[in-house]
Write a protein that holds these residues in place. Structure first.
Motif, PDB file in Angstrom:
ATOM      1  N   ASP A 158      14.678 134.846  12.730  1.00 17.92           N
ATOM      2  CA  ASP A 158      13.287 134.868  13.228  1.00 17.92           C
ATOM      3  C   ASP A 158      13.239 135.402  14.653  1.00 17.92           C
ATOM      4  OD1 ASP A 158      12.381 133.841  10.841  1.00 17.92           O
ATOM      5  OD2 ASP A 158      12.318 131.763  11.550  1.00 17.92           O
ATOM      6  N   GLU A 159      14.174 134.960  15.482  1.00 22.70           N
ATOM      7  CA  GLU A 159      14.213 135.431  16.869  1.00 22.70           C
ATOM      8  C   GLU A 159      14.519 136.927  16.931  1.00 22.70           C
ATOM      9  OE1 GLU A 159      16.988 133.107  19.051  1.00 22.70           O
ATOM     10  OE2 GLU A 159      15.891 131.211  18.800  1.00 22.70           O
ATOM     11  N   GLY A 191      16.662 130.657  11.856  1.00 23.92           N
ATOM     12  CA  GLY A 191      16.037 130.689  13.167  1.00 23.92           C
ATOM     13  C   GLY A 191      16.502 131.870  13.989  1.00 23.92           C
ATOM     14  N   ARG A 244      14.591 136.914   5.210  1.00 22.44           N
ATOM     15  CA  ARG A 244      14.590 135.537   5.707  1.00 22.44           C
ATOM     16  C   ARG A 244      15.023 134.580   4.595  1.00 22.44           C
ATOM     17  NH1 ARG A 244      12.506 130.666   6.870  1.00 22.44           N
ATOM     18  NH2 ARG A 244      12.527 130.108   9.099  1.00 22.44           N
ATOM     19  N   HIS A 254      11.483 138.888  15.752  1.00 23.69           N
ATOM     20  CA  HIS A 254      10.450 138.867  16.805  1.00 23.69           C
ATOM     21  C   HIS A 254      10.819 139.824  17.930  1.00 23.69           C
ATOM     22  CE1 HIS A 254       7.167 137.240  19.234  1.00 23.69           C
ATOM     23  NE2 HIS A 254       8.010 137.249  20.249  1.00 23.69           N
TER      24      HIS A 254
END
Length: 381
Positions: free
Chosen positions: A373-374, A370, A353, A377
Motif C-alpha cells: 500500500d505504501e 501494508g 494487493r 501510494h
C-alpha cells in the motif's frame, strides 16, 4: 458439476482478466458474419488497430480467428517463400518458435541469439543482414521478461530492403507502438494479452510495402485459412471467406476501444509504476529482477528471480487453492523466476494487493500488504 469461481485472480502473462465492457459484449445476440452491422463493426476495428499499431493510413489490418501463434504463422505463410533468407532474433521460447515456423515454410533460417535474460544486440543483427529477405524479432519475450530494442533493429533493417516482422504480443495495446515510424512491416498480438479481450483472435497489421511483396509472390500461399488475399476479400470487399467468431469481434472491439480511450501513454505509465511498486514490496523477501539491465526489462511481464530456497511449485499451488494464479518460469527458467503479468486488467493495484495478503499468510511475512500500500501510494498518487 464444475462451477467457475467468479473471483479468480489472474496474475499470469496471459490470458488476462476480461475487460468488463468486453464481457458484456460477449452476451449480445448472435449476428451473421456477413451482416452489415458486423461489416461496420469490422471497419471500426480496422481503424482502431491502425491507431494502436501506429500504421500508415492505408495499412491492412484484420483479426485472425486464432490466437497470437496464428498471427505469427500467418506472417511467415504469406511473406516467406521457399528458399528465402530469414534472420530470426531468438533469445527465448517465442523467438525460437519463430525460427521453427519460418523453417516449416521453406525459409533458410539464420539465427541471432542472446543469453536468456538479455536483449538482442542490434550490432549482431547488422552483421547478418546481407541477402536477407525478412528479419523477425519478438518485441517483448514473454518467456524471460526481456524487451528487445525493436526501434534500433528496425533502423538497421530499413536500409537492407528486408521486411521486418515483429511479435508485439506483450507490448501492443499497453505501450505505444510506432509501426510506420519505426519501419515495421508485419505485426501481430493476441486479443487476450494487453487488451484483456477473450482469447481466440490475433490482431494483425500489414504495411503497404509488405502487402506489395505478398502480391508479387511467385507461389500460392500454402496456408489457405490466412491467405492475405482471402482475408482482404472479407475485410475490405465484404465477400465470403470463412465464418468469423462474431461475438469475439464485438468483445474485442469493446476492449480495444477502452484501451484507446484510456490512452496508450497512460497505460504505459500505469504498468511501469505498478511494476515498481511490486518490486519494492517483494525485494526485502529476496525477490530480484531476472533481467539485469533496466532498459532490457519488459514492463508488461515482470520477471522476478526467486529467493534462495523458495518453494516455487508449493507456493504457487497454495496460491491457486486461494484462487490466485501466478506463472513460474518456462523451460530453463522453471523454478528460477516468477513471471507476473502486468497487462490490461491485471495491471491494477487491487489484484496484486490480494497476492500480497495471501503471501503474508503463506510465508509468515506480516506487513507485506501494508508495504505494498505504501509503495503504491508512493508511485501512483
Amino acid at each position: 458439476m464444475f462451477e467457475p469461481h467468479p473471483e479468480h485472480i489472474l496474475l499470469t502473462p496471459g490470458p488476462t482478466p476480461i475487460h468488463p465492457r468486453a464481457q458484456q459484449a460477449l452476451i449480445r445476440p448472435m449476428l451473421g458474419h456477413m451482416d452489415p452491422e458486423v461489416f461496420a463493426l469490422n471497419s471500426e476495428i480496422q481503424a482502431d488497430l491502425r491507431v494502436m499499431y501506429g500504421t500508415e493510413p492505408q495499412a491492412f489490418t484484420a483479426l485472425l480467428a486464432g490466437t497470437g501463434s496464428l498471427g505469427m504463422e500467418a506472417g511467415f505463410a504469406n511473406l516467406v517463400e521457399a528458399g528465402d533468407e530469414v534472420l530470426v532474433c531468438a533469445n527465448g521460447s517465442f523467438g525460437s518458435r519463430m525460427a521453427e515456423m519460418a523453417g516449416r515454410y521453406g525459409a533458410r533460417v539464420r539465427l541471432v541469439t542472446a543469453p536468456l535474460g538479455e536483449a538482442i544486440r542490434p550490432q549482431d543483427v547488422a552483421a547478418h543482414l546481407d541477402g536477407v529477405n525478412m528479419v523477425a524479432v519478438v518485441h517483448g519475450e514473454t518467456s524471460t521478461g526481456v524487451l528487445n530494442p525493436v526501434p534500433e533493429i528496425a533502423e538497421l533493417v530499413r536500409g537492407s530492403g528486408a521486411l521486418l516482422t515483429v511479435d508485439a504480443v506483450t507490448t501492443a495495446g499497453m505501450e505505444p507502438f510506432h509501426m510506420a515510424e519505426w519501419g515495421v512491416d508485419y505485426a501481430y498480438t493476441g486479443a487476450q494479452k494487453c487488451l484483456s479481450a477473450p482469447p481466440g483472435l490475433a490482431p494483425i497489421a500489414v504495411s503497404e510495402r509488405a502487402f506489395a511483396r505478398f502480391s508479387a509472390r511467385r507461389t500460392k500461399v500454402p496456408l489457405w485459412y490466412c491467405d492475405l488475399e482471402g482475408l482482404r476479400d472479407y475485410w475490405v470487399d465484404h465477400t465470403y471467406h470463412h465464418t468469423v467468431p462474431v461475438n469475439l469481434h464485438f468483445a474485442f472491439h469493446a476492449a480495444l476501444r477502452a484501451a484507446l480511450e484510456e490512452g496508450l501513454v497512460e497505460r504505459q505509465r500505469r504498468v511501469a509504476l505498478l511494476g515498481q511498486a511490486i518490486t519494492q514490496t517483494l525485494a526485502p523477501l529476496g525477490f530480484s529482477h531476472y533481467v539485469e539491465r533496466p532498459q532490457d526489462r519488459l514492463p508488461t511481464v515482470l520477471a522476478l528471480r526467486l529467493p534462495d530456497g523458495f518453494d516455487d511449485a508449493g507456493i504457487r499451488q497454495a496460491l491457486r487453492r486461494r484462487e490466485i494464479s501466478v506463472t513460474g518460469g518456462l523451460g530453463p527458467t522453471a523454478g528460477v523466476i516468477w513471471r507476473l503479468g502486468l497487462m490490461g486488467e491485471s495491471a491494477h493495484p487491487a489484484p496484486y494487493r490480494a497476492l500480497m495478503v495471501a503471501l503474508e499468510d503463506l510465508l509468515g511475512e506480516r506487513g507485506l500488504a501494508g508495504r505494498f500500500d505504501e509503495a503504491v501510494h508512493g508511485v501512483l498518487v
